[in-house]
Scaffold this active site. Structure first.
Site, PDB file in Angstrom:
ATOM      1  N   LYS A   1       0.832  -1.214   0.000  1.00 52.05           N
ATOM      2  CA  LYS A   1       0.000   0.000   0.000  1.00 52.05           C
ATOM      3  C   LYS A   1       0.864   1.261   0.000  1.00 52.05           C
ATOM      4  CE  LYS A   1      -2.001  -1.043   3.912  1.00 52.05           C
ATOM      5  NZ  LYS A   1      -1.241  -2.256   4.264  1.00 52.05           N
TER       6      LYS A   1
ATOM      7  N   ARG B   1      -9.696   1.166   8.609  1.00 52.66           N
ATOM      8  CA  ARG B   1      -9.263  -0.172   8.995  1.00 52.66           C
ATOM      9  C   ARG B   1     -10.322  -0.912   9.795  1.00 52.66           C
ATOM     10  NH1 ARG B   1      -3.353   0.728   8.823  1.00 52.66           N
ATOM     11  NH2 ARG B   1      -2.346  -1.216   9.323  1.00 52.66           N
TER      12      ARG B   1
ATOM     13  N   ARG C   1      12.001  -5.260   4.830  1.00 56.27           N
ATOM     14  CA  ARG C   1      11.723  -3.833   4.577  1.00 56.27           C
ATOM     15  C   ARG C   1      12.622  -2.911   5.407  1.00 56.27           C
ATOM     16  NH1 ARG C   1       5.782  -1.738   5.404  1.00 56.27           N
ATOM     17  NH2 ARG C   1       5.976  -2.794   7.400  1.00 56.27           N
TER      18      ARG C   1
ATOM     19  N   ARG D   1      11.275  -0.885  11.068  1.00 55.48           N
ATOM     20  CA  ARG D   1      10.186  -0.670  12.018  1.00 55.48           C
ATOM     21  C   ARG D   1      10.186  -1.734  13.103  1.00 55.48           C
ATOM     22  NH1 ARG D   1       5.004   0.417   8.242  1.00 55.48           N
ATOM     23  NH2 ARG D   1       4.013  -0.813   9.886  1.00 55.48           N
TER      24      ARG D   1
ATOM     25  N   ARG E   1      -0.320  -8.576  13.506  1.00 53.67           N
ATOM     26  CA  ARG E   1      -0.925  -7.557  12.624  1.00 53.67           C
ATOM     27  C   ARG E   1      -1.789  -8.202  11.555  1.00 53.67           C
ATOM     28  NH1 ARG E   1       4.378  -4.760  10.862  1.00 53.67           N
ATOM     29  NH2 ARG E   1       3.102  -3.792   9.269  1.00 53.67           N
TER      30      ARG E   1
HETATM   31  P1  AP5 Z   1       4.885  -1.586   1.814  1.00 52.54           P
HETATM   32  O1  AP5 Z   1       4.514  -0.769   0.634  1.00 52.54           O
HETATM   33  O2  AP5 Z   1       5.660  -0.931   2.901  1.00 52.54           O
HETATM   34  O3  AP5 Z   1       3.597  -2.329   2.384  1.00 52.54           O
HETATM   35  P2  AP5 Z   1       2.333  -1.758   3.168  1.00 52.54           P
HETATM   36  O4  AP5 Z   1       1.114  -2.424   2.604  1.00 52.54           O
HETATM   37  O5  AP5 Z   1       2.345  -0.262   3.183  1.00 52.54           O
HETATM   38  O6  AP5 Z   1       2.631  -2.377   4.573  1.00 52.54           O
HETATM   39  P3  AP5 Z   1       2.624  -1.756   6.040  1.00 52.54           P
HETATM   40  O7  AP5 Z   1       3.310  -2.779   6.906  1.00 52.54           O
HETATM   41  O8  AP5 Z   1       3.172  -0.367   6.079  1.00 52.54           O
HETATM   42  O9  AP5 Z   1       1.112  -1.733   6.321  1.00 52.54           O
HETATM   43  P4  AP5 Z   1       0.422  -1.724   7.641  1.00 52.54           P
HETATM   44  O10 AP5 Z   1      -0.960  -1.503   7.187  1.00 52.54           O
HETATM   45  O11 AP5 Z   1       0.640  -2.870   8.546  1.00 52.54           O
HETATM   46  O12 AP5 Z   1       1.171  -0.524   8.430  1.00 52.54           O
HETATM   47  P5  AP5 Z   1       0.717   0.944   8.815  1.00 52.54           P
HETATM   48  O13 AP5 Z   1       1.903   1.789   8.795  1.00 52.54           O
HETATM   49  O14 AP5 Z   1      -0.495   1.364   8.037  1.00 52.54           O
HETATM   50  O15 AP5 Z   1       5.694  -2.871   1.267  1.00 52.54           O
HETATM   51  C1  AP5 Z   1       6.301  -3.786   2.174  1.00 52.54           C
HETATM   52  C2  AP5 Z   1       7.690  -4.193   1.610  1.00 52.54           C
HETATM   53  O16 AP5 Z   1       7.511  -4.939   0.409  1.00 52.54           O
HETATM   54  C3  AP5 Z   1       8.592  -3.002   1.239  1.00 52.54           C
HETATM   55  O17 AP5 Z   1       9.917  -3.310   1.589  1.00 52.54           O
HETATM   56  C4  AP5 Z   1       8.431  -2.874  -0.292  1.00 52.54           C
HETATM   57  O18 AP5 Z   1       9.644  -2.375  -0.884  1.00 52.54           O
HETATM   58  C5  AP5 Z   1       8.175  -4.315  -0.706  1.00 52.54           C
HETATM   59  N1  AP5 Z   1       7.237  -4.402  -1.832  1.00 52.54           N
HETATM   60  C6  AP5 Z   1       6.128  -3.652  -2.048  1.00 52.54           C
HETATM   61  N2  AP5 Z   1       5.476  -4.038  -3.170  1.00 52.54           N
HETATM   62  C7  AP5 Z   1       6.215  -5.079  -3.674  1.00 52.54           C
HETATM   63  C8  AP5 Z   1       6.057  -5.924  -4.817  1.00 52.54           C
HETATM   64  N3  AP5 Z   1       5.044  -5.762  -5.671  1.00 52.54           N
HETATM   65  N4  AP5 Z   1       6.993  -6.895  -5.021  1.00 52.54           N
HETATM   66  C9  AP5 Z   1       8.043  -7.048  -4.154  1.00 52.54           C
HETATM   67  N5  AP5 Z   1       8.227  -6.281  -3.053  1.00 52.54           N
HETATM   68  C10 AP5 Z   1       7.325  -5.304  -2.806  1.00 52.54           C
HETATM   69  O19 AP5 Z   1       0.203   0.735  10.312  1.00 52.54           O
HETATM   70  C11 AP5 Z   1       1.104   0.448  11.369  1.00 52.54           C
HETATM   71  C12 AP5 Z   1       0.350   0.432  12.696  1.00 52.54           C
HETATM   72  O20 AP5 Z   1      -0.235   1.732  12.932  1.00 52.54           O
HETATM   73  C13 AP5 Z   1      -0.847  -0.533  12.761  1.00 52.54           C
HETATM   74  O21 AP5 Z   1      -0.430  -1.843  13.129  1.00 52.54           O
HETATM   75  C14 AP5 Z   1      -1.703   0.131  13.854  1.00 52.54           C
HETATM   76  O22 AP5 Z   1      -1.190  -0.116  15.135  1.00 52.54           O
HETATM   77  C15 AP5 Z   1      -1.517   1.621  13.552  1.00 52.54           C
HETATM   78  N6  AP5 Z   1      -2.529   2.138  12.605  1.00 52.54           N
HETATM   79  C16 AP5 Z   1      -2.291   2.667  11.361  1.00 52.54           C
HETATM   80  N7  AP5 Z   1      -3.437   3.034  10.784  1.00 52.54           N
HETATM   81  C17 AP5 Z   1      -4.426   2.736  11.660  1.00 52.54           C
HETATM   82  C18 AP5 Z   1      -5.841   2.869  11.611  1.00 52.54           C
HETATM   83  N8  AP5 Z   1      -6.466   3.372  10.518  1.00 52.54           N
HETATM   84  N9  AP5 Z   1      -6.553   2.456  12.684  1.00 52.54           N
HETATM   85  C19 AP5 Z   1      -5.944   1.955  13.782  1.00 52.54           C
HETATM   86  N10 AP5 Z   1      -4.602   1.792  13.890  1.00 52.54           N
HETATM   87  C20 AP5 Z   1      -3.855   2.185  12.829  1.00 52.54           C
END
Ligand code: AP5
Length: 218
Positions: A13, A88, A127, A161, A172
């Site tokens: 994402k 979410r 990552r 992270r 997660r």
């Molecule tokens: P990446 O693009 O970083 O993946 P992502 O989907 O963004 O994954 P996240 O781990 O950031 O998502 P998340 O939803 O758990 O975390 P968030 O920060 O929102 O890609 C991952 C890796 O793969 C990278 O190294 C990339 O280079 C590689 N890659 C990407 N595409 C690829 C491909 N096609 N092929 C090969 N490699 C690829 O949330 C973190 C925490 O914040 C949550 O756990 C929660 O505690 C809190 N939080 C955030 N938002 C909310 C909310 N709305 N409500 C409540 N709590 C929240």
């Protein structure tokens, strides 16, 4: 234009939101990034969010909805936004509906990125990101062009992270299936849902997303 990127942790994402924002002049709104900034700054929200995020659980709806509703009001969001990691929960989706209705805006598309579970864990474990500008990389799939030098800003310091530890990733993922995956049905029923395979290379996934966005614009 209002877009949502939906998908489990590691689906891509953030990677896709950054590219799409740059291509289309949109603003990426990542609640994860906003919460991490609050944690780093030691604000009241950050202090509350930190232990929850470290466990891989969701920060309470009222906190996240408040942050998002305030951010989307900023002038830079007028051209359109990509919501990355929000909503979410069904409560967050409903709050977003209200925000958009009040602002007389419509949701253009919800794009679900589908990736196999074992690939998610592999992606997250490799990552890392630039400590200066936040550019995202992966040990195997997206390394820096010059070893240990950021492609974007030439900084040499990188971070991983805390919540990317394998046991937290599984927590997660469980939270995703329990709390967030019901949104797939929610947006399908509203007629907004588009499904993209996130299994291919980053450029291929970007092209699939681009054609959906182009169609949503028409
Ligand atoms: P990446 O693009 O970083 O993946 P992502 O989907 O963004 O994954 P996240 O781990 O950031 O998502 P998340 O939803 O758990 O975390 P968030 O920060 O929102 O890609 C991952 C890796 O793969 C990278 O190294 C990339 O280079 C590689 N890659 C990407 N595409 C690829 C491909 N096609 N092929 C090969 N490699 C690829 O949330 C973190 C925490 O914040 C949550 O756990 C929660 O505690 C809190 N939080 C955030 N938002 C909310 C909310 N709305 N409500 C409540 N709590 C929240």
């Amino acid at each position: 234009m209002i877009l949502i990127l939906l998908g489990p942790p590691g689906a891509g994402k953030g990677t896709q939101a950054k590219e799409l924002a740059a291509r289309r002049g949109l603003v990426q709104l990542s609640t994860g990034d906003m919460l991490r900034a609050a944690v780093a700054a030691g604000t009241a929200v950050g202090l509350k969010a930190r232990p929850i995020m470290e466990k891989g659980l969701l920060v309470p709806d009222e906190i996240v909805i408040g942050i998002l509703a305030e951010r989307i009001e900023q002038p830079d969001c007028r051209n359109g936004v990509i919501l990355d990691g929000f909503p979410r929960t069904l409560a967050q989706a409903s709050a977003l509906d209200d925000v958009l209705t009040n602002k007389k805006l419509k949701l253009d598309a919800v794009i679900e990125l589908k990736v196999d579970d074992e690939v998610l864990v592999e992606r997250i474990s490799g990552r890392f990101s630039c400590a200066e500008c936040g550019a995202g990389y992966h040990d195997a799939f997206k390394p820096t062009k010059v070893k240990d030098v950021c492609d974007a800003c030439q900084a040499t310091k990188f971070i991983r992270r805390k919540d990317d530890a394998p046991e937290t990733v599984r927590a997660r993922l469980l939270v995703y299936y329990r709390e967030t995956s019901p949104l797939i049905g929610y947006y399908y029923c509203k007629g907004n849902l588009h499904v993209v395979s996130g299994m291919g290379p980053i450029g291929e996934v970007a092209a699939a997303i681009e054609s959906i966005v182009e169609g949503a614009k028409a």
